[in-house]
Enzyme design. Structure first.
Site, PDB file in Angstrom:
ATOM      1  N   ILE A  15       0.825  -1.207   0.000  1.00  0.00           N
ATOM      2  CA  ILE A  15       0.000   0.000   0.000  1.00  0.00           C
ATOM      3  C   ILE A  15       0.860   1.257   0.000  1.00  0.00           C
ATOM      4  CG2 ILE A  15      -1.647   1.357   1.366  1.00  0.00           C
ATOM      5  CD1 ILE A  15      -2.847  -1.297   2.344  1.00  0.00           C
TER       6      ILE A  15
ATOM      7  N   ASP B  82      14.278   2.513  10.495  1.00  0.00           N
ATOM      8  CA  ASP B  82      13.207   2.010  11.349  1.00  0.00           C
ATOM      9  C   ASP B  82      12.502   3.188  12.016  1.00  0.00           C
ATOM     10  OD1 ASP B  82      11.597   0.855  13.281  1.00  0.00           O
ATOM     11  OD2 ASP B  82      13.177  -0.418  14.128  1.00  0.00           O
TER      12      ASP B  82
ATOM     13  N   ASN C  18       2.380   5.061   7.142  1.00  0.00           N
ATOM     14  CA  ASN C  18       1.935   3.771   6.635  1.00  0.00           C
ATOM     15  C   ASN C  18       2.688   2.598   7.253  1.00  0.00           C
ATOM     16  OD1 ASN C  18       0.612   1.992   4.493  1.00  0.00           O
ATOM     17  ND2 ASN C  18       2.782   1.710   4.046  1.00  0.00           N
TER      18      ASN C  18
ATOM     19  N   TYR D 175      -2.251  -5.796  17.425  1.00  0.00           N
ATOM     20  CA  TYR D 175      -2.324  -5.025  16.189  1.00  0.00           C
ATOM     21  C   TYR D 175      -3.595  -4.178  16.165  1.00  0.00           C
ATOM     22  CZ  TYR D 175      -2.482  -4.200  11.104  1.00  0.00           C
ATOM     23  OH  TYR D 175      -2.543  -3.634   9.846  1.00  0.00           O
TER      24      TYR D 175
ATOM     25  N   LYS E   1      -4.347   0.003  15.693  1.00  0.00           N
ATOM     26  CA  LYS E   1      -5.108   0.586  14.595  1.00  0.00           C
ATOM     27  C   LYS E   1      -6.283   1.410  15.108  1.00  0.00           C
ATOM     28  CE  LYS E   1      -2.289  -0.732  11.508  1.00  0.00           C
ATOM     29  NZ  LYS E   1      -1.543   0.242  10.703  1.00  0.00           N
TER      30      LYS E   1
END
Length: 189
Positions: free
Chosen positions: A18, A63, A90, A156, A160
């Site tokens: 993406i 990083d 991103n 995760y 988000k």
């Protein structure tokens, strides 16, 4: 597509996927793009494709869970292109794991990159935009799992959902400086 001529973007995690597609489309629309990736070869390859297609790009390997890397990247962007007007946070990491056995080390890695990397990128870029008195735009990459629970993705998913709340908070803090803030939540791509 809109004309983004004269814009300068940083896109993290843009060596593939993406992020790479976002970087390519921004470059096609006239934006100078700094392509960040942990893997230097992927960043260089992505910039090679962008420049071959007539765009402007700069590879910056590093990083972005490390604040020093973010600061160096913003400095390199301004040195190369004179400003920064867009940032796409991103870069992200999904380490699947059972809730009952998920390690503190994996938890910290996911939090540091997904939340910390996005937070401190936004901070560094916003400071630069305020110095420039130019306004700008920030985009956070959330995920469908920020809204819908899936097994083995608890850590995760936290990051988000957290990015969406960060975007809401930053609208309040950055709007007076003409910096727009958005988050998008794509599914599996």
């Amino acid at each position: 597509m809109h004309d983004f001529t004269g814009q300068v973007a940083i896109v993290t995690g843009a060596g593939q996927g993406i992020g790479f597609e976002i970087a390519k489309r921004l470059a096609r629309a006239g934006t100078a793009v700094v392509v960040n990736d942990l893997d230097a070869r992927l960043a260089e390859k992505a910039v090679g494709e962008i420049t071959t297609a007539g765009g402007k790009g700069l590879a910056f390997a590093g990083d972005v869970s490390e604040v020093a890397v973010i600061d160096q990247m913003v400095e390199a962007t301004v040195a190369a292109f004179g400003s920064v007007t867009l940032a796409v946070a991103n870069a992200g990491l999904s380490l699947y794991g059972n809730f009952f056995t998920y390690s503190p080390e994996d938890f910290d890695r996911v939090m540091r990159l997904n939340l910390g990397g996005s937070f401190f990128l936004a901070q560094a870029v916003s400071r630069q935009m305020i110095l420039q008195k130019s306004g700008g735009s920030l985009l956070f990459m959330s995920s469908v799992v920020g809204h819908q629970a899936l097994p083995d993705l608890a850590a995760y998913a936290i990051t988000k959902a957290g990015l969406e709340m960060l975007a809401k908070n930053l609208v309040l803090e950055l709007s007076p400086h003409r910096i727009t803030v958005n988050a998008v939540a794509p599914g599996a791509t």
